[in-house]
Design a protein around this motif. Structure first.
Motif, PDB file in Angstrom:
ATOM      1  N   ALA A 243       0.947  -1.219  -0.145  1.00  0.00           N
ATOM      2  CA  ALA A 243      -0.050  -0.019   0.072  1.00  0.00           C
ATOM      3  C   ALA A 243       0.944   1.353  -0.002  1.00  0.00           C
ATOM      4  O   ALA A 243       0.411   2.141  -0.122  1.00  0.00           O
ATOM      5  N   GLY A 244       2.127   1.191   0.223  1.00  0.00           N
ATOM      6  CA  GLY A 244       2.843   2.290   0.243  1.00  0.00           C
ATOM      7  C   GLY A 244       4.377   2.118   1.116  1.00  0.00           C
ATOM      8  O   GLY A 244       4.729   0.964   1.412  1.00  0.00           O
ATOM      9  N   ILE A 245       4.887   3.052   1.590  1.00  0.00           N
ATOM     10  CA  ILE A 245       6.104   3.007   2.447  1.00  0.00           C
ATOM     11  C   ILE A 245       5.721   3.612   3.677  1.00  0.00           C
ATOM     12  O   ILE A 245       4.821   4.270   4.010  1.00  0.00           O
ATOM     13  N   ALA A 246       6.493   2.750   4.712  1.00  0.00           N
ATOM     14  CA  ALA A 246       6.150   2.860   6.127  1.00  0.00           C
ATOM     15  C   ALA A 246       7.541   3.434   6.667  1.00  0.00           C
ATOM     16  O   ALA A 246       8.822   2.820   6.319  1.00  0.00           O
ATOM     17  N   ILE A 247       7.319   3.805   8.106  1.00  0.00           N
ATOM     18  CA  ILE A 247       8.737   4.051   8.879  1.00  0.00           C
ATOM     19  C   ILE A 247       8.612   2.554   9.931  1.00  0.00           C
ATOM     20  O   ILE A 247       7.582   2.402  10.454  1.00  0.00           O
ATOM     21  N   GLY A 248       9.677   1.962   9.624  1.00  0.00           N
ATOM     22  CA  GLY A 248       9.820   0.498  10.242  1.00  0.00           C
ATOM     23  C   GLY A 248      10.423   0.536  11.301  1.00  0.00           C
ATOM     24  O   GLY A 248      11.205   1.614  11.812  1.00  0.00           O
ATOM     25  N   ARG A 249      10.288  -0.216  12.623  1.00  0.00           N
ATOM     26  CA  ARG A 249      10.743  -0.216  13.591  1.00  0.00           C
ATOM     27  C   ARG A 249      11.302  -1.773  13.975  1.00  0.00           C
ATOM     28  O   ARG A 249      10.586  -2.604  13.971  1.00  0.00           O
ATOM     29  N   THR A 250      12.781  -1.679  14.274  1.00  0.00           N
ATOM     30  CA  THR A 250      13.226  -2.989  14.748  1.00  0.00           C
ATOM     31  C   THR A 250      13.326  -2.839  16.066  1.00  0.00           C
ATOM     32  O   THR A 250      13.399  -1.996  16.674  1.00  0.00           O
ATOM     33  N   PRO A 251      12.828  -4.377  16.653  1.00  0.00           N
ATOM     34  CA  PRO A 251      12.903  -5.646  16.116  1.00  0.00           C
ATOM     35  C   PRO A 251      11.499  -5.965  15.664  1.00  0.00           C
ATOM     36  O   PRO A 251      11.398  -7.032  15.273  1.00  0.00           O
ATOM     37  N   LEU A 252      10.432  -5.125  15.582  1.00  0.00           N
ATOM     38  CA  LEU A 252       9.016  -5.584  15.165  1.00  0.00           C
ATOM     39  C   LEU A 252       8.885  -5.931  13.977  1.00  0.00           C
ATOM     40  O   LEU A 252       7.976  -6.684  13.819  1.00  0.00           O
ATOM     41  N   MET A 253       9.645  -5.466  13.036  1.00  0.00           N
ATOM     42  CA  MET A 253       9.267  -6.042  11.791  1.00  0.00           C
ATOM     43  C   MET A 253      10.631  -6.726  11.056  1.00  0.00           C
ATOM     44  O   MET A 253      10.278  -7.092   9.908  1.00  0.00           O
ATOM     45  N   LEU A 254      11.285  -7.378  12.027  1.00  0.00           N
ATOM     46  CA  LEU A 254      12.370  -8.334  11.607  1.00  0.00           C
ATOM     47  C   LEU A 254      11.920  -9.468  10.873  1.00  0.00           C
ATOM     48  O   LEU A 254      12.475  -9.821   9.967  1.00  0.00           O
ATOM     49  N   PRO A 255      10.693  -9.887  11.308  1.00  0.00           N
ATOM     50  CA  PRO A 255      10.187 -11.164  10.709  1.00  0.00           C
ATOM     51  C   PRO A 255       9.795 -10.857   9.296  1.00  0.00           C
ATOM     52  O   PRO A 255      10.168 -11.702   8.289  1.00  0.00           O
ATOM     53  N   GLN A 256       9.251  -9.719   8.969  1.00  0.00           N
ATOM     54  CA  GLN A 256       8.709  -9.548   7.641  1.00  0.00           C
ATOM     55  C   GLN A 256      10.109  -9.128   6.603  1.00  0.00           C
ATOM     56  O   GLN A 256      10.202  -9.371   5.496  1.00  0.00           O
ATOM     57  N   LEU A 257      11.219  -8.350   7.379  1.00  0.00           N
ATOM     58  CA  LEU A 257      12.327  -8.255   6.579  1.00  0.00           C
ATOM     59  C   LEU A 257      12.999  -9.648   6.283  1.00  0.00           C
ATOM     60  O   LEU A 257      13.460  -9.799   5.143  1.00  0.00           O
ATOM     61  N   ARG A 258      13.369 -10.552   7.164  1.00  0.00           N
ATOM     62  CA  ARG A 258      13.889 -11.678   7.114  1.00  0.00           C
ATOM     63  C   ARG A 258      13.301 -12.803   6.188  1.00  0.00           C
ATOM     64  O   ARG A 258      13.600 -13.297   5.089  1.00  0.00           O
ATOM     65  N   SER A 259      11.800 -12.631   5.901  1.00  0.00           N
ATOM     66  CA  SER A 259      11.069 -13.196   4.963  1.00  0.00           C
ATOM     67  C   SER A 259      11.031 -12.783   3.643  1.00  0.00           C
ATOM     68  O   SER A 259      10.510 -13.368   2.692  1.00  0.00           O
ATOM     69  N   GLY A 260      11.348 -11.470   3.624  1.00  0.00           N
ATOM     70  CA  GLY A 260      11.148 -10.867   2.232  1.00  0.00           C
ATOM     71  C   GLY A 260      10.037 -10.104   1.986  1.00  0.00           C
ATOM     72  O   GLY A 260       9.786  -9.613   0.815  1.00  0.00           O
ATOM     73  N   GLN A 261       9.222 -10.393   2.823  1.00  0.00           N
ATOM     74  CA  GLN A 261       8.053  -9.427   2.750  1.00  0.00           C
ATOM     75  C   GLN A 261       8.145  -7.927   2.607  1.00  0.00           C
ATOM     76  O   GLN A 261       7.530  -7.078   1.917  1.00  0.00           O
ATOM     77  N   LEU A 262       9.228  -7.448   3.188  1.00  0.00           N
ATOM     78  CA  LEU A 262       9.410  -5.999   3.194  1.00  0.00           C
ATOM     79  C   LEU A 262      10.949  -5.914   2.906  1.00  0.00           C
ATOM     80  O   LEU A 262      11.735  -6.861   3.152  1.00  0.00           O
ATOM     81  N   THR A 263      11.293  -4.603   2.328  1.00  0.00           N
ATOM     82  CA  THR A 263      12.576  -4.379   1.964  1.00  0.00           C
ATOM     83  C   THR A 263      12.967  -2.973   2.645  1.00  0.00           C
ATOM     84  O   THR A 263      12.018  -2.144   2.393  1.00  0.00           O
ATOM     85  N   VAL A 264      14.090  -2.747   2.935  1.00  0.00           N
ATOM     86  CA  VAL A 264      14.657  -1.524   3.421  1.00  0.00           C
ATOM     87  C   VAL A 264      14.894  -0.489   2.263  1.00  0.00           C
ATOM     88  O   VAL A 264      15.463  -0.759   1.180  1.00  0.00           O
ATOM     89  N   VAL A 265      14.202   0.859   2.407  1.00  0.00           N
ATOM     90  CA  VAL A 265      14.355   1.766   1.566  1.00  0.00           C
ATOM     91  C   VAL A 265      15.454   2.914   2.222  1.00  0.00           C
ATOM     92  O   VAL A 265      15.532   3.128   3.265  1.00  0.00           O
ATOM     93  N   LEU A 266      16.180   3.378   1.307  1.00  0.00           N
ATOM     94  CA  LEU A 266      17.369   4.022   1.547  1.00  0.00           C
ATOM     95  C   LEU A 266      18.104   3.570   3.068  1.00  0.00           C
ATOM     96  O   LEU A 266      17.921   4.242   3.968  1.00  0.00           O
ATOM     97  N   PRO A 267      18.787   2.592   2.844  1.00  0.00           N
ATOM     98  CA  PRO A 267      19.391   1.682   3.937  1.00  0.00           C
ATOM     99  C   PRO A 267      20.272   2.632   4.770  1.00  0.00           C
ATOM    100  O   PRO A 267      20.639   2.318   6.102  1.00  0.00           O
ATOM    101  N   GLY A 268      20.947   3.823   4.160  1.00  0.00           N
ATOM    102  CA  GLY A 268      21.667   4.449   5.039  1.00  0.00           C
ATOM    103  C   GLY A 268      21.053   5.215   6.201  1.00  0.00           C
ATOM    104  O   GLY A 268      21.657   5.938   6.970  1.00  0.00           O
TER     105      GLY A 268
END
Length: 307
Positions: A243-268
């Motif tokens: 649906a769009g871009i979100a502000i993610g919080r670790t560790p709450l979104m780590l499962p979605q990152l590890r599964s590939g459901q989410l990707t970090v935008v502008l990693p720096g």
């Protein structure tokens, strides 16, 4: 050795009456105590009256603003609370093969996104321990609400003293892979719907899109689509669905990152967020089941900090 008077008074006190009084004193309500103990309000009132008769002293002040403890009531409450906790601990040890329970309170987001998915892991390690999770934004009184421990999130302030947090969140931008693939620079965010955690009091500036726009050197347009959510877990659900871009919080979104459901935008681009600590209720500190659950929580949070 007990004196004759104290021996006589104790014989007039049943364990049920002590439990009824302790619950009423903790809640400052006969009604709440009755609900907790699954008995009638009248039964709680009679239990307290029996204790008052045995002691020859009033335990509660009953006024228009509700109940309050007398000095004698406060003294008996502290003794009853400690004694019941010791008794519960002894029962846990004597009935080690039977089930025991641990009650934990924390925020809805942490409960839904981090704790609940991991409880199966704890259950494999400690199959005789049941866990009751209370998800609340309120910072509840552990003793009064019958909670054993809390996972608390708090803001780290400059000059804070005391032990360091078990873990500190990092905030960063995330999106589903198809959405992230369209964002090559900060300016591309201007053409992407924003998923907003609705925080009108701006308690968490690292979750504020205006703050992120200022950090990235962007100027937000009133024409940019936004979706607003009062629960953070709904922000992540919408992000996973593209649906769009979100502000993610670790560790709450780590499962979605590890599964590939989410990707970090502008990693720096990352910002420090809330810190985590565990608080144990005074009446539960010595309970083996609580000690095991707390140790497991600390190990799991430490793994997230490393990962």
């Amino acid at each position: 050795m007990l004196s004759p008077s104290s021996s006589h008074a104790l014989r007039a006190m049943s364990l049920d009456a002590i439990r009824g009084f302790e619950s009423a004193a903790r809640h400052l309500s006969f009604t709440a105590a009755a609900e907790e103990l699954c008995i009638t309000q009248s039964a709680v009132s009679k239990q307290v009256k029996g204790l008052e008769d045995a002691l020859g002293a009033a335990l509660f002040l009953r006024g228009g603003k509700g109940l309050s403890l007398t000095p004698q009531g406060r003294e008996l409450y502290e003794a009853a609370r400690a004694s019941l906790a010791q008794l519960a601990s002894a029962v846990d040890r004597l009935l080690a093969v039977d089930r025991v329970s641990v009650a934990v309170t924390t925020t809805p987001s942490f409960a839904a996104l981090w704790l609940a998915p991991k409880l199966a892991k704890f259950q494999l390690l400690e199959p005789a321990i049941d866990v009751r999770v209370d998800a609340s934004e309120d910072r509840v009184n552990l003793e009064r609400e019958g909670m054993d421990l809390a996972v608390r999130l708090y803001r780290v302030q400059p000059g804070d003293e005391g032990p360091p947090p078990l873990l500190q969140e990092q905030a960063l931008l995330v999106a589903a892979p198809a959405v992230a693939a369209r964002i090559h620079s900060a300016a591309d965010i201007l053409h992407t719907p924003l998923l907003v955690y609705y925080d009108p009091a701006t308690r968490f500036p690292w979750m504020s899109w205006p703050d992120w726009y200022e950090r990235l050197g962007l100027k937000q347009s009133a024409q940019q689509p936004c979706l607003y959510f009062s629960q953070y877990e709904h922000v992540l659900t919408a992000a996973v669905q593209g649906a769009g871009i979100a502000i993610g919080r670790t560790p709450l979104m780590l499962p979605q990152l590890r599964s590939g459901q989410l990707t970090v935008v502008l990693p720096g681009q990352t910002v420090d967020g809330l810190a985590y600590r565990i608080v144990t209720s005074a009446h539960s500190t010595d309970r083996p089941a609580v000690q095991k659950f707390r140790a497991w929580l600390e190990r799991e949070l430490a793994l997230e900090a490393i990962g």
